[in-house]
Design a protein around this motif. Structure first.
Motif, PDB file in Angstrom:
ATOM      1  N   UNK A   1       0.831  -1.208   0.000  1.00 11.65           N
ATOM      2  CA  UNK A   1       0.000   0.000   0.000  1.00 11.65           C
ATOM      3  C   UNK A   1       0.864   1.256   0.000  1.00 11.65           C
ATOM      4  N   UNK A   2       1.915   1.244   0.800  1.00 12.17           N
ATOM      5  CA  UNK A   2       2.804   2.400   0.872  1.00 12.17           C
ATOM      6  C   UNK A   2       3.458   2.671  -0.482  1.00 12.17           C
ATOM      7  N   UNK A   3       3.910   1.596  -1.164  1.00 14.64           N
ATOM      8  CA  UNK A   3       4.541   1.766  -2.477  1.00 14.64           C
ATOM      9  C   UNK A   3       3.541   2.274  -3.514  1.00 14.64           C
ATOM     10  N   UNK A   4       2.327   1.733  -3.505  1.00 13.04           N
ATOM     11  CA  UNK A   4       1.294   2.192  -4.443  1.00 13.04           C
ATOM     12  C   UNK A   4       1.001   3.678  -4.261  1.00 13.04           C
ATOM     13  N   UNK A   5       0.775   4.065  -3.018  1.00 14.59           N
ATOM     14  CA  UNK A   5       0.423   5.459  -2.737  1.00 14.59           C
ATOM     15  C   UNK A   5       1.599   6.378  -3.047  1.00 14.59           C
TER      16      UNK A   5
ATOM     17  N   UNK B   1      -8.130  -1.333   2.381  1.00 18.70           N
ATOM     18  CA  UNK B   1      -8.269  -0.389   3.499  1.00 18.70           C
ATOM     19  C   UNK B   1      -6.964   0.358   3.739  1.00 18.70           C
ATOM     20  N   UNK B   2      -5.837  -0.347   3.665  1.00 16.72           N
ATOM     21  CA  UNK B   2      -4.539   0.302   3.850  1.00 16.72           C
ATOM     22  C   UNK B   2      -4.277   1.313   2.741  1.00 16.72           C
ATOM     23  N   UNK B   3      -4.581   0.950   1.506  1.00 17.46           N
ATOM     24  CA  UNK B   3      -4.383   1.869   0.381  1.00 17.46           C
ATOM     25  C   UNK B   3      -5.242   3.112   0.580  1.00 17.46           C
ATOM     26  N   UNK B   4      -6.488   2.920   0.974  1.00 18.87           N
ATOM     27  CA  UNK B   4      -7.399   4.058   1.135  1.00 18.87           C
ATOM     28  C   UNK B   4      -6.925   5.022   2.211  1.00 18.87           C
ATOM     29  N   UNK B   5      -6.550   4.507   3.391  1.00 23.60           N
ATOM     30  CA  UNK B   5      -6.176   5.447   4.446  1.00 23.60           C
ATOM     31  C   UNK B   5      -4.834   6.114   4.164  1.00 23.60           C
ATOM     32  N   UNK B   6      -3.909   5.400   3.559  1.00 29.65           N
ATOM     33  CA  UNK B   6      -2.623   6.009   3.214  1.00 29.65           C
ATOM     34  C   UNK B   6      -2.803   7.040   2.083  1.00 29.65           C
ATOM     35  N   UNK B   7      -3.680   6.751   1.137  1.00 29.83           N
ATOM     36  CA  UNK B   7      -3.947   7.680   0.044  1.00 29.83           C
ATOM     37  C   UNK B   7      -4.646   8.933   0.567  1.00 29.83           C
ATOM     38  N   UNK B   8      -5.575   8.763   1.471  1.00 29.45           N
ATOM     39  CA  UNK B   8      -6.282   9.922   2.049  1.00 29.45           C
ATOM     40  C   UNK B   8      -5.279  10.837   2.745  1.00 29.45           C
TER      41      UNK B   8
ATOM     42  N   UNK C   1      -3.347  12.678   0.127  1.00 28.30           N
ATOM     43  CA  UNK C   1      -4.118  13.480  -0.815  1.00 28.30           C
ATOM     44  C   UNK C   1      -4.235  12.858  -2.199  1.00 28.30           C
ATOM     45  N   UNK C   2      -4.118  11.544  -2.278  1.00 27.44           N
ATOM     46  CA  UNK C   2      -4.205  10.821  -3.551  1.00 27.44           C
ATOM     47  C   UNK C   2      -5.624  10.270  -3.693  1.00 27.44           C
ATOM     48  N   UNK C   3      -6.308  10.576  -4.797  1.00 29.45           N
ATOM     49  CA  UNK C   3      -7.666  10.052  -4.972  1.00 29.45           C
ATOM     50  C   UNK C   3      -7.680   8.549  -5.241  1.00 29.45           C
TER      51      UNK C   3
ATOM     52  N   UNK D   1     -16.865  12.297 -10.955  1.00 28.42           N
ATOM     53  CA  UNK D   1     -17.359  11.716  -9.710  1.00 28.42           C
ATOM     54  C   UNK D   1     -16.332  11.825  -8.592  1.00 28.42           C
ATOM     55  N   UNK D   2     -15.074  11.939  -8.965  1.00 28.87           N
ATOM     56  CA  UNK D   2     -13.992  12.082  -7.998  1.00 28.87           C
ATOM     57  C   UNK D   2     -13.067  13.158  -8.534  1.00 28.87           C
ATOM     58  N   UNK D   3     -12.456  13.921  -7.625  1.00 30.11           N
ATOM     59  CA  UNK D   3     -11.507  14.930  -8.070  1.00 30.11           C
ATOM     60  C   UNK D   3     -10.344  14.248  -8.774  1.00 30.11           C
ATOM     61  N   UNK D   4     -10.167  14.576 -10.015  1.00 31.91           N
ATOM     62  CA  UNK D   4      -9.094  13.982 -10.811  1.00 31.91           C
ATOM     63  C   UNK D   4      -7.765  14.544 -10.357  1.00 31.91           C
TER      64      UNK D   4
END
Length: 146
Positions: free
Chosen positions: A20-24, A66-73, A76-78, A139-142
């Motif tokens: 997740x950390x690497x993806x974000x 879930x890890x990707x979502x919270x790390x992205x939030x 600031x990554x959509x 639908x989501x901020x690009x």
């Protein structure tokens, strides 16, 4: 079995954090968003042979998501969730969808345009196209492109 369950669980959790950390980090560095398949309810939708059920139910995709979502939030990554239907059967070049396009677990061959790809690469391109369509609709901020 009980004695190895906890260390195995900690190992899977650690790996999911690292992935997740690497993806974000990559999405943040390249100013892009992340598209994920919406796999909620997959255990109810998917049927598996008896010898594959344990592997299916031990997937940690919900935890990784879930890890990707919270790390992205935090970064600031959509993040966009897309419909997973036919992502492995649809051609990412010509959009032709058919069950026989997926030759085996690893190979994808489109019977319409003839493109040959690794099945996971084809599926990931379809997810990216669908996520981009969601961003195009607004639908989501690009993510900004600099």
């Amino acid at each position: 079995m009980k004695s190895i369950r906890r260390p195995e669980s900690r190992y899977a959790t650690q790996r999911n954090h690292i992935i997740a950390k690497k993806l974000v980090h990559t999405a943040e560095r390249t100013l892009r968003g992340i598209g994920l398949e919406d796999l909620s309810g997959i255990r109810q939708r998917v049927t598996a042979r008896k010898d594959q059920r344990a592997r299916l139910h031990s997937w940690a995709f919900a935890q990784l998501s879930a890890f990707v979502e919270y790390k992205a939030r935090r970064a600031g990554v959509p993040v966009v969730h897309v419909d997973p239907r036919n992502t492995s059967r649809q051609c990412s070049e010509c959009w032709h969808t058919h069950r026989s396009n997926r030759i085996d677990q690893a190979r994808f061959v489109c019977h319409s345009c003839g493109v040959v790809l690794h099945a996971d690469h084809n599926g990931s391109r379809n997810i990216a196209h669908r996520a981009d369509a969601v961003w195009q609709r607004g639908a989501v901020n690009r993510p900004s492109t600099a």
